[in-house]
Enzyme design. Sequence first.
Site, PDB file in Angstrom:
ATOM      1  N   GLY A  12       0.830  -1.207   0.000  1.00  0.00           N
ATOM      2  CA  GLY A  12       0.000   0.000   0.000  1.00  0.00           C
ATOM      3  C   GLY A  12       0.858   1.248   0.000  1.00  0.00           C
ATOM      4  N   ASP A  13       0.208   2.392  -0.148  1.00  0.00           N
ATOM      5  CA  ASP A  13       0.887   3.697  -0.125  1.00  0.00           C
ATOM      6  C   ASP A  13       1.905   3.849  -1.252  1.00  0.00           C
ATOM      7  OD1 ASP A  13      -0.501   4.202   2.286  1.00  0.00           O
ATOM      8  OD2 ASP A  13       1.034   3.116   3.390  1.00  0.00           O
ATOM      9  N   GLU A  14       1.671   3.206  -2.381  1.00  0.00           N
ATOM     10  CA  GLU A  14       2.637   3.258  -3.485  1.00  0.00           C
ATOM     11  C   GLU A  14       2.458   4.495  -4.347  1.00  0.00           C
ATOM     12  OE1 GLU A  14       0.379   0.812  -3.200  1.00  0.00           O
ATOM     13  OE2 GLU A  14       1.388  -1.095  -2.831  1.00  0.00           O
ATOM     14  N   LYS A  16      -0.882   5.148  -5.689  1.00  0.00           N
ATOM     15  CA  LYS A  16      -1.936   4.762  -6.640  1.00  0.00           C
ATOM     16  C   LYS A  16      -2.853   5.928  -6.974  1.00  0.00           C
ATOM     17  CE  LYS A  16      -3.292   1.579  -3.800  1.00  0.00           C
ATOM     18  NZ  LYS A  16      -2.187   1.577  -2.847  1.00  0.00           N
ATOM     19  N   ASN A  38      -9.866   2.882   5.223  1.00  0.00           N
ATOM     20  CA  ASN A  38      -8.497   2.575   5.668  1.00  0.00           C
ATOM     21  C   ASN A  38      -7.498   3.104   4.633  1.00  0.00           C
ATOM     22  OD1 ASN A  38      -9.523   0.663   3.885  1.00  0.00           O
ATOM     23  ND2 ASN A  38      -8.495  -1.086   4.805  1.00  0.00           N
ATOM     24  N   ALA A  39      -7.971   3.331   3.415  1.00  0.00           N
ATOM     25  CA  ALA A  39      -7.107   3.823   2.337  1.00  0.00           C
ATOM     26  C   ALA A  39      -6.941   5.335   2.456  1.00  0.00           C
ATOM     27  CB  ALA A  39      -7.723   3.497   0.988  1.00  0.00           C
ATOM     28  N   GLY A  40      -5.866   5.820   1.875  1.00  0.00           N
ATOM     29  CA  GLY A  40      -5.661   7.266   1.834  1.00  0.00           C
ATOM     30  C   GLY A  40      -4.941   7.594   0.545  1.00  0.00           C
ATOM     31  N   HIS A  41      -5.633   8.244  -0.362  1.00  0.00           N
ATOM     32  CA  HIS A  41      -5.038   8.576  -1.658  1.00  0.00           C
ATOM     33  C   HIS A  41      -4.808  10.077  -1.744  1.00  0.00           C
ATOM     34  CE1 HIS A  41      -6.818   4.657  -3.480  1.00  0.00           C
ATOM     35  NE2 HIS A  41      -5.739   4.449  -2.775  1.00  0.00           N
ATOM     36  N   THR A  42      -3.538  10.447  -1.911  1.00  0.00           N
ATOM     37  CA  THR A  42      -3.226  11.875  -2.000  1.00  0.00           C
ATOM     38  C   THR A  42      -3.122  12.255  -3.469  1.00  0.00           C
ATOM     39  OG1 THR A  42      -1.959  11.624   0.003  1.00  0.00           O
ATOM     40  CG2 THR A  42      -1.617  13.669  -1.225  1.00  0.00           C
ATOM     41  N   THR A 128      -5.815   0.112  10.900  1.00  0.00           N
ATOM     42  CA  THR A 128      -6.070   1.551  10.853  1.00  0.00           C
ATOM     43  C   THR A 128      -7.160   1.948  11.870  1.00  0.00           C
ATOM     44  OG1 THR A 128      -7.713   1.250   9.129  1.00  0.00           O
ATOM     45  CG2 THR A 128      -5.449   1.705   8.404  1.00  0.00           C
ATOM     46  N   GLN A 223      -5.019  -0.171  -0.760  1.00  0.00           N
ATOM     47  CA  GLN A 223      -4.034  -1.039  -0.103  1.00  0.00           C
ATOM     48  C   GLN A 223      -3.050  -1.600  -1.144  1.00  0.00           C
ATOM     49  OE1 GLN A 223      -7.617  -1.688   0.948  1.00  0.00           O
ATOM     50  NE2 GLN A 223      -7.105   0.056   2.197  1.00  0.00           N
ATOM     51  N   THR A 238      -4.927  -6.772   5.319  1.00  0.00           N
ATOM     52  CA  THR A 238      -6.272  -6.235   5.486  1.00  0.00           C
ATOM     53  C   THR A 238      -7.255  -7.377   5.227  1.00  0.00           C
ATOM     54  OG1 THR A 238      -7.702  -4.351   4.997  1.00  0.00           O
ATOM     55  CG2 THR A 238      -6.521  -5.332   3.109  1.00  0.00           C
ATOM     56  N   ARG A 302       0.596   7.594  11.053  1.00  0.00           N
ATOM     57  CA  ARG A 302       1.696   6.787  11.621  1.00  0.00           C
ATOM     58  C   ARG A 302       2.932   6.852  10.732  1.00  0.00           C
ATOM     59  NH1 ARG A 302      -1.000   0.967  12.228  1.00  0.00           N
ATOM     60  NH2 ARG A 302      -1.977   1.645  10.306  1.00  0.00           N
TER      61      ARG A 302
HETATM   62  P1  IMP Z   1      -7.029  -2.627   8.355  1.00  0.00           P
HETATM   63  O1  IMP Z   1      -7.209  -2.628   6.886  1.00  0.00           O
HETATM   64  O2  IMP Z   1      -7.376  -1.325   9.022  1.00  0.00           O
HETATM   65  O3  IMP Z   1      -7.703  -3.797   9.013  1.00  0.00           O
HETATM   66  O4  IMP Z   1      -5.456  -2.834   8.658  1.00  0.00           O
HETATM   67  C1  IMP Z   1      -4.779  -4.054   8.361  1.00  0.00           C
HETATM   68  C2  IMP Z   1      -3.360  -3.775   7.891  1.00  0.00           C
HETATM   69  O5  IMP Z   1      -3.412  -3.139   6.613  1.00  0.00           O
HETATM   70  C3  IMP Z   1      -2.554  -2.831   8.782  1.00  0.00           C
HETATM   71  O6  IMP Z   1      -1.193  -3.200   8.722  1.00  0.00           O
HETATM   72  C4  IMP Z   1      -2.737  -1.481   8.103  1.00  0.00           C
HETATM   73  O7  IMP Z   1      -1.684  -0.577   8.410  1.00  0.00           O
HETATM   74  C5  IMP Z   1      -2.714  -1.904   6.652  1.00  0.00           C
HETATM   75  N1  IMP Z   1      -3.426  -0.979   5.758  1.00  0.00           N
HETATM   76  C6  IMP Z   1      -4.744  -0.874   5.560  1.00  0.00           C
HETATM   77  N2  IMP Z   1      -5.026   0.052   4.633  1.00  0.00           N
HETATM   78  C7  IMP Z   1      -3.854   0.522   4.210  1.00  0.00           C
HETATM   79  C8  IMP Z   1      -3.471   1.480   3.202  1.00  0.00           C
HETATM   80  O8  IMP Z   1      -4.300   2.075   2.502  1.00  0.00           O
HETATM   81  N3  IMP Z   1      -2.138   1.703   3.051  1.00  0.00           N
HETATM   82  C9  IMP Z   1      -1.200   1.025   3.769  1.00  0.00           C
HETATM   83  N4  IMP Z   1      -1.506   0.129   4.692  1.00  0.00           N
HETATM   84  C10 IMP Z   1      -2.813  -0.132   4.914  1.00  0.00           C
END
Ligand code: IMP
Length: 423
Positions: A12-14, A16, A38-42, A128, A223, A238, A302
């Site tokens: 993730g965080d590449e 995208k 849980n995603a974050g796209h800038t 997250t 992700q 995830t 984080r």
């Molecule tokens: P969850 O998706 O909140 O359940 O988190 C599970 C794992 O996936 C954790 O290690 C998170 O840090 C990671 N994770 C979830 N969404 C992202 C994302 O968009 N980017 C990077 N890591 C993610």
Amino acid sequence: MSNKIVVGAQWGDEGKGKITDMLAETADLVVRYGGGNNAGHTVIVDDEKFELHLIPSGILYEDKKSVLGGGVVIDPEAMVEEMEGLEDRGISLANLYISETAHVIMPYHRMIDALEEKRKGDSKIGTTGKGIGPCYTDKTARRGIRIADLLDEGRFRAKLEKALDYHNVLLEKVYDAKTLKVEEIIKQYQPYIEKLSPYVTNTSLLLNEAHKQNQKIFFEGAQGTLLDIDYGTYPFVTSSNPTAGGVCTGTGVGPTTIDDVIGVTKAYLTRVGAGPFPTELDNEWGEYLRDKGHEFGVTTGRPRRCGWLDIPILKHAVRVNGLTEIALTKIDVLTGIEEIKVCTAYKHGEEIVEEFPPYLESEIPYEPVYEKWPGWEEDITGVRDYDQLPENAKRYIERIEELIGIPARIISVGPGRKQAIRR
Ligand code: IMP
């Protein structure tokens, strides 16, 4: 005409969001197929920064349809906040479509996510905290609440009552936490439902009709491959399928709809949360990458763990996603590093392993085997033509292509929409 998937090739965080935003220019529809907020796209447009969590990057173009497929999990509160945030900045939501069958994140999902992480202590996943895992758990346990359920008050109430019959026992008896009341949740969700309902539709039908009319569809991954519930570093993953296979189940289109799969990969590697990371740099170079690459989570803030590029991971991503090309991002962050390392295999006991092991746990030693490449000093953030890159940067890119067997057609040299080289 080609329909493309943009998928994360690492943890993730590449980048995208930026790549989808760039390519979306030529698309008619941009579709999210899995994950949630849980995603974050800038995305940076004309020096304006947008941080998107649920809504596809296509929303920043007025003429594109932005679709949330049934594989996405939607937190109504977060969704409404994001919608209003965009509207406040003059972005129209007229082309937003939300699947009827997407599952809804409820307050108890967020509570259980946090309580379960606390219960796990040192062995926590590092989620997250957005309730993603518990929501997908309810989906597969067949007690989830879907977007269409929200639109009928009687149905919503009946499903919520049933869900709380289960979750209140869990909250009270397992976690010693406060229980929740049906009426309070309904009251809290009412304004969200009103805001969301005009956008809800049969998105599988919408996408298939668009495909029939030769419209171009972009599927925007969230992700990354190594966070995939099946192909990632389980259990530090995830709860969905961010890999290309997730597109079909997450949007209701068949595999024959898809032409290209672009794997977005950073020129180095990062991860947030716990779990194995063979090339992690727990030293000043890790700090260097974190500072220079601004490697802090968009969703949780984080600090990201940083390390060298890992080729076995990329080969795994090429294979499980059927990647046709990569988009290499943040190569400008490597500028100034005298010697750049690339992990080409692992040493596992006496064995040299060239493929990413399907079963990788932190305590099982996989020592990276590195190739070392000379770096470059020149600022490359203004380069738009591949030939203008320093020789050592080209050599680095071409070596990656050689090792993974597919081309890097986009090379991103900075965060802006236009800071990229196309080949
Ligand atoms: P969850 O998706 O909140 O359940 O988190 C599970 C794992 O996936 C954790 O290690 C998170 O840090 C990671 N994770 C979830 N969404 C992202 C994302 O968009 N980017 C990077 N890591 C993610």
